[in-house]
Design an enzyme around this catalytic site. Structure first.
Site, PDB file in Angstrom:
ATOM      1  N   SER A  17       0.812  -1.225   0.000  1.00 24.84           N
ATOM      2  CA  SER A  17       0.000   0.000   0.000  1.00 24.84           C
ATOM      3  C   SER A  17       0.847   1.278   0.000  1.00 24.84           C
ATOM      4  O   SER A  17       0.542   2.201  -0.768  1.00 24.84           O
ATOM      5  CB  SER A  17      -0.963   0.007   1.184  1.00 24.84           C
ATOM      6  OG  SER A  17      -1.934  -0.996   1.017  1.00 24.84           O
ATOM      7  N   THR A  61      -5.436  -2.707   8.587  1.00 20.69           N
ATOM      8  CA  THR A  61      -5.369  -4.055   8.040  1.00 20.69           C
ATOM      9  C   THR A  61      -5.381  -5.076   9.165  1.00 20.69           C
ATOM     10  O   THR A  61      -5.546  -4.723  10.332  1.00 20.69           O
ATOM     11  CB  THR A  61      -4.153  -4.196   7.095  1.00 20.69           C
ATOM     12  OG1 THR A  61      -4.230  -5.446   6.420  1.00 20.69           O
ATOM     13  CG2 THR A  61      -2.830  -4.089   7.841  1.00 20.69           C
ATOM     14  N   LYS A  65      -9.163  -4.846  11.861  1.00 21.85           N
ATOM     15  CA  LYS A  65     -10.308  -4.222  11.170  1.00 21.85           C
ATOM     16  C   LYS A  65     -11.578  -4.229  12.012  1.00 21.85           C
ATOM     17  O   LYS A  65     -12.403  -3.333  11.913  1.00 21.85           O
ATOM     18  CB  LYS A  65     -10.576  -4.930   9.839  1.00 21.85           C
ATOM     19  CG  LYS A  65      -9.498  -4.655   8.795  1.00 21.85           C
ATOM     20  CD  LYS A  65      -9.803  -5.367   7.500  1.00 21.85           C
ATOM     21  CE  LYS A  65      -8.618  -5.237   6.547  1.00 21.85           C
ATOM     22  NZ  LYS A  65      -8.812  -5.978   5.302  1.00 21.85           N
ATOM     23  N   TYR A 226      -1.972 -12.066  -1.909  1.00 20.28           N
ATOM     24  CA  TYR A 226      -1.200 -11.786  -3.124  1.00 20.28           C
ATOM     25  C   TYR A 226       0.269 -12.101  -2.882  1.00 20.28           C
ATOM     26  O   TYR A 226       0.754 -12.058  -1.752  1.00 20.28           O
ATOM     27  CB  TYR A 226      -1.389 -10.338  -3.600  1.00 20.28           C
ATOM     28  CG  TYR A 226      -1.161  -9.289  -2.541  1.00 20.28           C
ATOM     29  CD1 TYR A 226      -2.212  -8.788  -1.799  1.00 20.28           C
ATOM     30  CD2 TYR A 226       0.115  -8.793  -2.287  1.00 20.28           C
ATOM     31  CE1 TYR A 226      -2.019  -7.829  -0.825  1.00 20.28           C
ATOM     32  CE2 TYR A 226       0.329  -7.821  -1.312  1.00 20.28           C
ATOM     33  CZ  TYR A 226      -0.744  -7.347  -0.590  1.00 20.28           C
ATOM     34  OH  TYR A 226      -0.542  -6.399   0.375  1.00 20.28           O
TER      35      TYR A 226
HETATM   36  P1  NAP Z   1      -8.327 -12.894   9.616  1.00 25.32           P
HETATM   37  O1  NAP Z   1      -9.530 -12.123  10.035  1.00 25.32           O
HETATM   38  O2  NAP Z   1      -7.190 -13.047  10.565  1.00 25.32           O
HETATM   39  O3  NAP Z   1      -8.833 -14.372   9.162  1.00 25.32           O
HETATM   40  C1  NAP Z   1      -7.912 -15.355   8.784  1.00 25.32           C
HETATM   41  C2  NAP Z   1      -8.653 -16.562   8.248  1.00 25.32           C
HETATM   42  O4  NAP Z   1      -7.669 -17.524   7.812  1.00 25.32           O
HETATM   43  C3  NAP Z   1      -9.523 -17.277   9.284  1.00 25.32           C
HETATM   44  O5  NAP Z   1     -10.681 -17.778   8.647  1.00 25.32           O
HETATM   45  C4  NAP Z   1      -8.621 -18.423   9.744  1.00 25.32           C
HETATM   46  O6  NAP Z   1      -9.320 -19.556  10.204  1.00 25.32           O
HETATM   47  C5  NAP Z   1      -7.930 -18.781   8.448  1.00 25.32           C
HETATM   48  N1  NAP Z   1      -6.656 -19.474   8.668  1.00 25.32           N
HETATM   49  C6  NAP Z   1      -5.543 -18.963   9.237  1.00 25.32           C
HETATM   50  N2  NAP Z   1      -4.571 -19.904   9.262  1.00 25.32           N
HETATM   51  C7  NAP Z   1      -5.096 -21.021   8.701  1.00 25.32           C
HETATM   52  C8  NAP Z   1      -4.601 -22.331   8.471  1.00 25.32           C
HETATM   53  N3  NAP Z   1      -3.351 -22.687   8.808  1.00 25.32           N
HETATM   54  N4  NAP Z   1      -5.416 -23.243   7.871  1.00 25.32           N
HETATM   55  C9  NAP Z   1      -6.689 -22.906   7.512  1.00 25.32           C
HETATM   56  N5  NAP Z   1      -7.222 -21.669   7.730  1.00 25.32           N
HETATM   57  C10 NAP Z   1      -6.429 -20.742   8.320  1.00 25.32           C
HETATM   58  O7  NAP Z   1      -7.676 -12.264   8.292  1.00 25.32           O
HETATM   59  P2  NAP Z   1      -8.413 -11.440   7.137  1.00 25.32           P
HETATM   60  O8  NAP Z   1      -8.401 -10.000   7.463  1.00 25.32           O
HETATM   61  O9  NAP Z   1      -9.715 -12.093   6.840  1.00 25.32           O
HETATM   62  O10 NAP Z   1      -7.396 -11.654   5.927  1.00 25.32           O
HETATM   63  C11 NAP Z   1      -7.264 -12.925   5.311  1.00 25.32           C
HETATM   64  C12 NAP Z   1      -6.283 -12.789   4.138  1.00 25.32           C
HETATM   65  O11 NAP Z   1      -6.861 -11.946   3.132  1.00 25.32           O
HETATM   66  C13 NAP Z   1      -4.961 -12.115   4.537  1.00 25.32           C
HETATM   67  O12 NAP Z   1      -3.906 -12.789   3.878  1.00 25.32           O
HETATM   68  C14 NAP Z   1      -5.103 -10.703   4.013  1.00 25.32           C
HETATM   69  O13 NAP Z   1      -3.854 -10.119   3.682  1.00 25.32           O
HETATM   70  C15 NAP Z   1      -5.942 -10.922   2.769  1.00 25.32           C
HETATM   71  N6  NAP Z   1      -6.695  -9.721   2.377  1.00 25.32           N
HETATM   72  C16 NAP Z   1      -6.354  -9.134   1.193  1.00 25.32           C
HETATM   73  C17 NAP Z   1      -7.031  -8.011   0.772  1.00 25.32           C
HETATM   74  C18 NAP Z   1      -6.679  -7.404  -0.561  1.00 25.32           C
HETATM   75  O14 NAP Z   1      -6.967  -6.225  -0.794  1.00 25.32           O
HETATM   76  N7  NAP Z   1      -6.102  -8.161  -1.460  1.00 25.32           N
HETATM   77  C19 NAP Z   1      -8.032  -7.444   1.556  1.00 25.32           C
HETATM   78  C20 NAP Z   1      -8.360  -8.075   2.767  1.00 25.32           C
HETATM   79  C21 NAP Z   1      -7.674  -9.217   3.172  1.00 25.32           C
HETATM   80  P3  NAP Z   1      -9.714 -19.724  11.776  1.00 25.32           P
HETATM   81  O15 NAP Z   1     -10.991 -18.972  11.971  1.00 25.32           O
HETATM   82  O16 NAP Z   1      -9.860 -21.187  11.937  1.00 25.32           O
HETATM   83  O17 NAP Z   1      -8.573 -19.153  12.571  1.00 25.32           O
END
Ligand code: NAP
Length: 283
Positions: A17, A61, A65, A226
C-alpha cells in the site's frame, strides 16, 4: 502542512500500500505522506482517533479491522454489515469509517469474470474480516447462495448467523464437505467464484486452501492473498486450466476507493497501477 496517512496493522512490513498510495499522492501533487505502522491491538483505538482528529487519515489491516469498526464514530453500511473497517478519515467533526474491501473485491471479480453472478453458488474459504467483505461483495453481485468453509467451524457459523439477514435474498450456509463429497459442483446451482479469504498462501510453504480437484466446473478462483508472480494456489489452478487471480487487483481497487474517501476526488488509478506493477520487479 504535510498530511499524515497511515496503514495500521500487524504485520505491515510486507504491504504494498505505501508504494502505490505515495505514487498517487505524487501524481496528484498532494502534500502528504503514507506510512505503514505496526500497532498492537491495545494501541489501535487511541492511535486511530489521534491521527484522524489531527487531520490525518488511513487504512487498517489485519488483525485490527474489527476493532477499527468499533472505534469509528460514523460507519458506512459496508462497515455495519461486515463489522470490519479498513478506511478512516475525519469529516464534519467526526471520525468516519468505510470498508472499501467490499467494492474493491466487486471490481476485481468484475475484471476476472465475463458474466453476472446471478443465480450462482459461490464458496468462501475463511471466516475472518476478508471473508465477511467477500460475502457482502458476492451478495451484492447477485449470488444466490454462498457457502462458507472455515478451519474453525464455529466461526463460520457465527458469520452466517450475523450476516444472513443483511445479505438476503442471498442464502448463506456453512459448507461441511463429507469425505467423499467431491467437487463443490455437486451441491448444485450455477458456478460462481471460489474466494480464498484465509491467510493461507502468505508463505510459499502453506498448504493450498482448496485442491484443484475440488474446484466446481465453470467457477473462477479469486485469492485475497497476493504474492509476486501469483500465490501458489493461483499458479497451481492456472496450470490446471482454471481462471484464477490473486489479491493485487482488489488491493489496488480498495486503495483507490480509500484515496477517494480521504481526498474527495477521483484516484489516479493509472499511476497507482504502474507503481504496484513495478513493485513486482523489486526483490
Ligand atoms: P483474519 O480475520 O485473521 O482471518 C484469517 C482466516 O484464515 C480465518 O478464517 C482463519 O481460520 C484462516 N486461517 C488462518 N490460518 C489457517 C490455516 N493454517 N489453515 C486454515 N485456515 C487458516 O484475516 P483477514 O483479514 O480475513 O485476511 C485474510 C487474508 O486476506 C490475509 O492474507 C489478508 O492479507 C488478505 N486480504 C487481502 C485483501 C486485498 O486487498 N487483497 C483485503 C483483505 C484481506 P480460523 O478462523 O480457523 O482461525
Amino acid at each position: 502542512m504535510t498530511r499524515l496517512l497511515v496503514l495500521l496493522g500487524d504485520p505491515v512490513a510486507h504491504s504494498l500500500s505505501p508504494r502505490f498510495q505515495n505514487a498517487a499522492l505524487e501524481a496528484e501533487g498532494l502534500d502528504a505522506r503514507y506510512v505503514a505502522m505496526r500497532v498492537d491491538e491495545s494501541d489501535l483505538p487511541g492511535l486511530l482517533r489521534g491521527i484522524a482528529r489531527a487531520g490525518g487519515a488511513g487504512n487498517v489491516t489485519l488483525p485490527h479491522k474489527r476493532i477499527a469498526a468499533r472505534t469509528v464514530e460514523v460507519a458506512t453500511e459496508a462497515v455495519r454489515l461486515t463489522g470490519a473497517c479498513n478506511t478512516f478519515w475525519f469529516e464534519d467533526g467526526a471520525i468516519h469509517g468505510d470498508n472499501t474491501d467490499v467494492d474493491g473485491l466487486r471490481g476485481a471479480i468484475g475484471a476476472l469474470l465475463d458474466r453476472p453472478l446471478d443465480g450462482s453458488r459461490s464458496l468462501v474459504l475463511g471466516a475472518g474480516g476478508g471473508a465477511r467483505a467477500a460475502v457482502l461483495a458476492l451478495a451484492r453481485e447477485g449470488a444466490a447462495t454462498i457457502s462458507i468453509r472455515n478451519r474453525t467451524r464455529s466461526r463460520a457459523q457465527r458469520l452466517v448467523e450475523e450476516m444472513a439477514e443483511s445479505v438476503a435474498p442471498t442464502r448463506l450456509e456453512v459448507w461441511v464437505p463429507a469425505p467423499d463429497s467431491g467437487p463443490v459442483q455437486r451441491l448444485g446451482e450455477g458456478p460462481g467464484v471460489v474466494v480464498n479469504a484465509t491467510s493461507l498462501g502468505l508463505r510459499e510453504s502453506d498448504p493450498l486452501p482448496l485442491d484443484a480437484s475440488e474446484m466446481p466446473a465453470g467457477a473462477v478462483a479469486m485469492d485475497l492473498v497476493y504474492a509476486e508472480g501469483g500465490t501458489r494456489w493461483v499458479r497451481r489452478l492456472r496450470d490446471a486450466g482454471w481462471t484464477a487471480a490473486d489479491g493485487r487487483e482488489m488491493l489496488l481497487r480498495q486503495g483507490a476507493l480509500s484515496f477517494e474517501r480521504w481526498w474527495g476526488r477521483p484516484a489516479p488509478i493509472d499511476a497507482m497501477r504502474t507503481a504496484l506493477d513495478s513493485s513486482e520487479a523489486t526483490p
